[in-house]
Design a protein around this motif. Sequence first.
Motif, PDB file in Angstrom:
ATOM      1  N   HIS A 123    -120.607  59.794 -15.727  1.00  0.00           N
ATOM      2  CA  HIS A 123    -118.995  59.531 -16.320  1.00  0.00           C
ATOM      3  C   HIS A 123    -118.941  57.545 -16.279  1.00  0.00           C
ATOM      4  O   HIS A 123    -118.559  57.353 -15.741  1.00  0.00           O
ATOM      5  N   PRO A 124    -120.104  58.302 -17.348  1.00  0.00           N
ATOM      6  CA  PRO A 124    -120.150  56.581 -18.420  1.00  0.00           C
ATOM      7  C   PRO A 124    -119.422  55.890 -18.561  1.00  0.00           C
ATOM      8  O   PRO A 124    -118.699  56.683 -19.433  1.00  0.00           O
ATOM      9  N   THR A 125    -118.207  54.859 -19.317  1.00  0.00           N
ATOM     10  CA  THR A 125    -116.816  54.067 -19.042  1.00  0.00           C
ATOM     11  C   THR A 125    -118.069  53.539 -20.715  1.00  0.00           C
ATOM     12  O   THR A 125    -118.973  52.924 -20.090  1.00  0.00           O
ATOM     13  N   MET A 126    -116.941  52.703 -21.674  1.00  0.00           N
ATOM     14  CA  MET A 126    -116.642  51.990 -22.181  1.00  0.00           C
ATOM     15  C   MET A 126    -116.585  50.478 -20.858  1.00  0.00           C
ATOM     16  O   MET A 126    -116.027  50.866 -20.137  1.00  0.00           O
ATOM     17  N   PRO A 127    -117.389  49.263 -21.404  1.00  0.00           N
ATOM     18  CA  PRO A 127    -117.284  48.406 -20.473  1.00  0.00           C
ATOM     19  C   PRO A 127    -115.923  47.238 -20.814  1.00  0.00           C
ATOM     20  O   PRO A 127    -116.012  46.510 -19.380  1.00  0.00           O
ATOM     21  N   ASN A 128    -115.291  47.705 -21.186  1.00  0.00           N
ATOM     22  CA  ASN A 128    -113.906  46.994 -21.143  1.00  0.00           C
ATOM     23  C   ASN A 128    -113.030  47.041 -19.851  1.00  0.00           C
ATOM     24  O   ASN A 128    -112.241  45.544 -20.103  1.00  0.00           O
ATOM     25  N   LEU A 129    -112.914  47.822 -19.165  1.00  0.00           N
ATOM     26  CA  LEU A 129    -111.779  47.511 -17.619  1.00  0.00           C
ATOM     27  C   LEU A 129    -112.987  47.162 -16.918  1.00  0.00           C
ATOM     28  O   LEU A 129    -112.831  47.204 -15.626  1.00  0.00           O
ATOM     29  N   GLY A 130    -114.440  47.062 -16.892  1.00  0.00           N
ATOM     30  CA  GLY A 130    -115.422  46.672 -15.746  1.00  0.00           C
ATOM     31  C   GLY A 130    -115.566  48.125 -14.484  1.00  0.00           C
ATOM     32  O   GLY A 130    -115.359  47.660 -13.699  1.00  0.00           O
ATOM     33  N   GLN A 131    -115.262  48.766 -15.083  1.00  0.00           N
ATOM     34  CA  GLN A 131    -115.420  50.023 -14.039  1.00  0.00           C
ATOM     35  C   GLN A 131    -116.195  50.839 -13.634  1.00  0.00           C
ATOM     36  O   GLN A 131    -116.956  51.767 -12.694  1.00  0.00           O
ATOM     37  N   GLY A 132    -117.808  50.301 -14.492  1.00  0.00           N
ATOM     38  CA  GLY A 132    -118.519  51.247 -14.369  1.00  0.00           C
ATOM     39  C   GLY A 132    -119.380  50.670 -13.176  1.00  0.00           C
ATOM     40  O   GLY A 132    -119.673  51.883 -12.799  1.00  0.00           O
ATOM     41  N   GLY A 133    -119.346  50.419 -12.620  1.00  0.00           N
ATOM     42  CA  GLY A 133    -119.857  49.423 -11.018  1.00  0.00           C
ATOM     43  C   GLY A 133    -119.717  49.462 -10.238  1.00  0.00           C
ATOM     44  O   GLY A 133    -119.771  50.404  -9.241  1.00  0.00           O
ATOM     45  N   ALA A 134    -118.161  49.413 -10.664  1.00  0.00           N
ATOM     46  CA  ALA A 134    -117.231  49.500  -9.192  1.00  0.00           C
ATOM     47  C   ALA A 134    -117.097  51.081  -9.315  1.00  0.00           C
ATOM     48  O   ALA A 134    -117.335  52.045  -8.267  1.00  0.00           O
ATOM     49  N   MET A 135    -117.118  52.728 -10.555  1.00  0.00           N
ATOM     50  CA  MET A 135    -117.218  53.840  -9.827  1.00  0.00           C
ATOM     51  C   MET A 135    -118.904  54.254  -9.037  1.00  0.00           C
ATOM     52  O   MET A 135    -118.514  55.249  -8.500  1.00  0.00           O
ATOM     53  N   ALA A 136    -119.576  54.016  -9.743  1.00  0.00           N
ATOM     54  CA  ALA A 136    -121.137  53.790  -8.946  1.00  0.00           C
ATOM     55  C   ALA A 136    -121.341  53.699  -7.617  1.00  0.00           C
ATOM     56  O   ALA A 136    -121.421  54.059  -7.267  1.00  0.00           O
ATOM     57  N   ILE A 137    -120.330  52.339  -7.241  1.00  0.00           N
ATOM     58  CA  ILE A 137    -120.795  52.141  -5.802  1.00  0.00           C
ATOM     59  C   ILE A 137    -119.567  53.118  -5.052  1.00  0.00           C
ATOM     60  O   ILE A 137    -119.791  53.363  -4.232  1.00  0.00           O
TER      61      ILE A 137
ATOM     62  N   ILE B 227    -110.411  59.658 -14.628  1.00  0.00           N
ATOM     63  CA  ILE B 227    -108.957  58.743 -15.231  1.00  0.00           C
ATOM     64  C   ILE B 227    -109.451  57.123 -15.726  1.00  0.00           C
ATOM     65  O   ILE B 227    -108.952  56.793 -16.836  1.00  0.00           O
ATOM     66  N   ALA B 228    -110.728  56.723 -14.420  1.00  0.00           N
ATOM     67  CA  ALA B 228    -111.292  55.871 -15.479  1.00  0.00           C
ATOM     68  C   ALA B 228    -112.189  55.262 -16.797  1.00  0.00           C
ATOM     69  O   ALA B 228    -111.694  55.115 -17.856  1.00  0.00           O
ATOM     70  N   GLN B 229    -112.959  56.586 -17.159  1.00  0.00           N
ATOM     71  CA  GLN B 229    -113.416  57.442 -18.360  1.00  0.00           C
ATOM     72  C   GLN B 229    -112.294  57.408 -19.663  1.00  0.00           C
ATOM     73  O   GLN B 229    -112.717  56.477 -20.089  1.00  0.00           O
ATOM     74  N   PHE B 230    -111.168  57.834 -18.790  1.00  0.00           N
ATOM     75  CA  PHE B 230    -109.984  58.250 -20.001  1.00  0.00           C
ATOM     76  C   PHE B 230    -109.164  56.729 -20.095  1.00  0.00           C
ATOM     77  O   PHE B 230    -108.921  56.299 -21.525  1.00  0.00           O
ATOM     78  N   LEU B 231    -109.502  56.526 -19.332  1.00  0.00           N
ATOM     79  CA  LEU B 231    -108.409  54.299 -19.876  1.00  0.00           C
ATOM     80  C   LEU B 231    -109.552  53.709 -20.038  1.00  0.00           C
ATOM     81  O   LEU B 231    -109.298  53.086 -21.224  1.00  0.00           O
ATOM     82  N   SER B 232    -110.640  53.976 -19.959  1.00  0.00           N
ATOM     83  CA  SER B 232    -111.349  52.726 -20.486  1.00  0.00           C
ATOM     84  C   SER B 232    -111.982  52.985 -21.981  1.00  0.00           C
ATOM     85  O   SER B 232    -112.013  52.044 -22.858  1.00  0.00           O
ATOM     86  N   ARG B 233    -111.697  54.296 -22.518  1.00  0.00           N
ATOM     87  CA  ARG B 233    -111.771  54.785 -23.985  1.00  0.00           C
ATOM     88  C   ARG B 233    -110.512  54.405 -24.379  1.00  0.00           C
ATOM     89  O   ARG B 233    -110.469  53.988 -25.927  1.00  0.00           O
ATOM     90  N   ASN B 234    -109.479  54.942 -24.219  1.00  0.00           N
ATOM     91  CA  ASN B 234    -108.232  54.026 -24.055  1.00  0.00           C
ATOM     92  C   ASN B 234    -108.332  53.051 -24.498  1.00  0.00           C
ATOM     93  O   ASN B 234    -107.954  51.994 -25.579  1.00  0.00           O
ATOM     94  N   GLY B 235    -108.695  52.090 -23.507  1.00  0.00           N
ATOM     95  CA  GLY B 235    -108.431  50.245 -24.344  1.00  0.00           C
ATOM     96  C   GLY B 235    -109.162  49.743 -24.830  1.00  0.00           C
ATOM     97  O   GLY B 235    -109.585  49.105 -25.733  1.00  0.00           O
ATOM     98  N   SER B 236    -110.429  50.581 -24.682  1.00  0.00           N
ATOM     99  CA  SER B 236    -111.693  50.211 -26.411  1.00  0.00           C
ATOM    100  C   SER B 236    -111.042  50.535 -27.745  1.00  0.00           C
ATOM    101  O   SER B 236    -110.852  49.802 -28.809  1.00  0.00           O
ATOM    102  N   ASP B 237    -110.113  51.761 -28.216  1.00  0.00           N
ATOM    103  CA  ASP B 237    -109.744  52.679 -29.169  1.00  0.00           C
ATOM    104  C   ASP B 237    -108.475  51.363 -28.714  1.00  0.00           C
ATOM    105  O   ASP B 237    -108.522  51.463 -30.415  1.00  0.00           O
ATOM    106  N   LEU B 238    -107.690  50.898 -28.627  1.00  0.00           N
ATOM    107  CA  LEU B 238    -106.636  50.008 -28.657  1.00  0.00           C
ATOM    108  C   LEU B 238    -107.465  48.759 -29.037  1.00  0.00           C
ATOM    109  O   LEU B 238    -107.046  47.612 -29.659  1.00  0.00           O
TER     110      LEU B 238
END
Length: 155
Positions: free
Chosen positions: A57-71, A107-118
């Motif tokens: 589940h790759p995410t954009m980096p702006n929310l800092g959730q990629g590593g957290a989701m992996a853990i 949810i993390a993917q969705f919020l991260s993508r929307n955050g990047s778009d914003l």
Amino acid sequence: MLQRLKLEFKDWSPEIMDLFDATDPAVVRRRDLFDRPPQIQRGWIDGNVALMGDAAHPTMPNLGQGGAMAIEDAYVLGQELDGIKHASEIKSRLKAYQRRRFFRASIAQFLSRNGSDLLVDWDKLRETPIMGPLVMLCVKAFQPISMNYLYSADI
């Protein structure tokens, strides 16, 4: 690339321009970022193999959730695999891991993508009549809820 950055940040403080001027243009590289929507049909499991983290589940980096989701994935996967007595149990345990993690990771993917778009269109969006104030109202209303969900463990 450096000229583009100078144009993008032209209204920022003069110190930013000083940093750009002191930067060797040869060291500035463009790094495109990619994510993808949640893999509902395909899933993360294939036989006795499971994906986790950005592979699942790759995410954009702006929310800092990629590593957290992996853990979180690793923790839940460990819980699911703990106590297995026979190899025949692996597939069902991997499916249980995916069931437990899919919603939160999506949810993390969705919020991260929307955050990047914003972030990309923030100024333009904010200044748009009618839509701008409406977007700002939504961001103010939902940001605390979404940040609380993202930054609290749910495993």
